[in-house]
Design an enzyme around this catalytic site. Structure first.
Site, mmCIF file in Angstrom:
data_model
loop_
_atom_site.group_PDB
_atom_site.id
_atom_site.type_symbol
_atom_site.label_atom_id
_atom_site.label_comp_id
_atom_site.label_asym_id
_atom_site.label_seq_id
_atom_site.Cartn_x
_atom_site.Cartn_y
_atom_site.Cartn_z
ATOM 1 N N PRO A 28 10.351 -3.018 -2.589
ATOM 2 C CA PRO A 28 9.637 -1.743 -2.515
ATOM 3 C C PRO A 28 10.569 -0.587 -2.860
ATOM 4 O O PRO A 28 11.766 -0.621 -2.553
ATOM 5 C CB PRO A 28 9.187 -1.668 -1.051
ATOM 6 C CG PRO A 28 9.269 -3.062 -0.541
ATOM 7 C CD PRO A 28 10.385 -3.716 -1.295
ATOM 8 N N LYS A 29 10.016 0.433 -3.500
ATOM 9 C CA LYS A 29 10.770 1.659 -3.792
ATOM 10 C C LYS A 29 10.485 2.669 -2.681
ATOM 11 O O LYS A 29 9.352 3.093 -2.511
ATOM 12 C CB LYS A 29 10.374 2.240 -5.150
ATOM 13 C CG LYS A 29 11.254 3.405 -5.575
ATOM 14 C CD LYS A 29 10.873 3.922 -6.938
ATOM 15 C CE LYS A 29 11.853 4.996 -7.400
ATOM 16 N NZ LYS A 29 12.018 6.087 -6.429
ATOM 17 N N TRP A 30 11.515 3.041 -1.946
ATOM 18 C CA TRP A 30 11.379 3.883 -0.763
ATOM 19 C C TRP A 30 11.516 5.361 -1.110
ATOM 20 O O TRP A 30 12.295 5.739 -1.984
ATOM 21 C CB TRP A 30 12.439 3.506 0.269
ATOM 22 C CG TRP A 30 12.382 2.065 0.655
ATOM 23 C CD1 TRP A 30 12.957 1.012 -0.007
ATOM 24 C CD2 TRP A 30 11.699 1.504 1.766
ATOM 25 N NE1 TRP A 30 12.671 -0.166 0.628
ATOM 26 C CE2 TRP A 30 11.899 0.102 1.726
ATOM 27 C CE3 TRP A 30 10.949 2.038 2.821
ATOM 28 C CZ2 TRP A 30 11.379 -0.763 2.675
ATOM 29 C CZ3 TRP A 30 10.427 1.183 3.767
ATOM 30 C CH2 TRP A 30 10.627 -0.189 3.700
ATOM 31 N N GLU A 177 6.816 4.558 -2.893
ATOM 32 C CA GLU A 177 6.707 5.144 -4.224
ATOM 33 C C GLU A 177 6.392 4.140 -5.328
ATOM 34 O O GLU A 177 5.893 4.523 -6.381
ATOM 35 C CB GLU A 177 8.009 5.848 -4.588
ATOM 36 C CG GLU A 177 8.286 7.091 -3.783
ATOM 37 C CD GLU A 177 9.481 7.839 -4.309
ATOM 38 O OE1 GLU A 177 9.412 9.062 -4.393
ATOM 39 O OE2 GLU A 177 10.493 7.196 -4.651
ATOM 40 N N GLY A 178 6.716 2.860 -5.124
ATOM 41 C CA GLY A 178 6.509 1.897 -6.194
ATOM 42 C C GLY A 178 7.358 0.660 -5.983
ATOM 43 O O GLY A 178 7.499 0.183 -4.852
#
Length: 327
Positions: A28-30, A177-178
């Site tokens: 996961p993009k934090w 975020e992505g």
């Protein structure tokens, strides 16, 4: 005493496709601050920023947790985050980043930080950066298990399953975020751009309340949305407008009459800058469709610049979603 220092973090290049490539892992993009944490054998701790700055004094809670729980001579790569009301609160990180001493301690109590670890770069006498990602990941998982690391330490999820990675995109309501993609056999290259990142975006509508430069040749548009009380609130700013977008806006913008809700307000050129942006207030009756990501500040604004797609002559300002809502 060890003589090594914190490296610069490995970086990622943007991609438009959220599909996980074969032989890559997804994480996961934090929505937080990229950070490297080092603890030396003599007990010294440094919380470093992406650009090499020292955040140790600003995050005394994380530094103290490193002294309590981490072994000596270790470097972790990850993300500093703050949770508030069930979602990631980047604005609270901003408010903490430049505090020191008593002020930082108070902020740590009010908005405690967490460190989401996604890489292990050094352990004891071993420099792990030359090892492949899969090897570093196993070492990181062993560290969490052997030390029984609990909050504020969090092990970042990692998967090679495309379906699981796609499922993480449903976490956008919490401020995720992505995705970040890392090749399984890839070594860690400080300051190198070998990873990939996919940032979630969607389209929505906003009202133009002002433009930079002039109404006949706008460079960027300052966007607003009405709140539940009918007040026009500043929601964010676009990237530099394309030539067709400038022409389309210039044909529809009207100089603001007296009583514009943003009269007397100033806007900075960039976040953290004291330089003021030259703007022209316009009547808030032009609706535009914009592409935005999911990073919404607690104040209700889009945190990153948005991209203007087209003018929506078929929509009235009252058709635009209310301020503070991503859709």
């Amino acid at each position: 005493m060890s003589t090594w220092s914190l490296p610069r973090p490995m970086l990622a290049v943007p991609v438009a496709d959220p599909a996980l490539p074969p032989d890559w892992a997804a994480e996961p993009k934090w929505d937080g601050y990229r950070s490297l944490i080092g603890r030396w054998a003599d007990g010294r701790v440094v919380v470093g920023s992406r650009t090499g700055g020292d955040l140790t004094a600003a995050f005394p809670d994380i530094a103290a947790a490193a002294v309590r729980r981490l072994p000596g001579d270790i470097v972790l790569d990850g993300e500093l985050v703050v949770w508030e009301n069930g979602r990631l609160a980047f604005e609270r990180l901003q408010q903490r980043a430049h505090r020191t001493a008593v002020s930082a301690a108070r902020a740590a109590q009010q908005w405690p930080a967490h460190f989401v670890a996604f890489d292990l770069l050094r352990q004891g006498d071993d420099d792990l950066t030359a090892r492949p990602y899969r090897s570093r990941r196993k070492a990181l998982e062993r560290l969490f298990a052997d030390r029984d690391l609990q909050p504020p330490w969090t092990l970042c999820p990692s998967t090679t399953d495309p379906r699981e990675a796609t499922g993480w995109l449903q976490w956008s309501a919490a401020g995720m975020e992505g995705l970040v993609f890392k090749r399984l056999d890839q070594r860690y290259v400080p300051n190198g751009r070998g990873w990939l990142k996919y940032r979630m975006r969607h389209t929505t509508e906003a009202v133009i309340g002002a433009v930079s430069c002039t109404t006949s040749a706008p460079v960027t548009a300052l966007l607003g949305r009405f709140d539940s009380d009918g007040r026009l609130r500043y929601a964010g700013r676009t990237t530099v407008l394309s030539a067709p977008a400038r022409r389309a806006l210039a044909a529809g913008l009207r100089h603001a009459e007296s009583g514009h809700p943003w009269t007397g307000r100033t806007f900075s050129v960039a976040w953290g800058s004291r330089e003021r942006l030259t703007v022209r207030l316009v009547e808030p009756d032009v609706v535009v469709e914009v592409a935005v990501d999911v990073s919404l500040e607690p104040s209700g604004r889009w945190r990153h610049p948005v991209r203007l797609l087209r003018v929506r002559t078929d929509m009235a300002p009252t058709d635009v979603p209310l301020f503070g809502r991503p859709q």
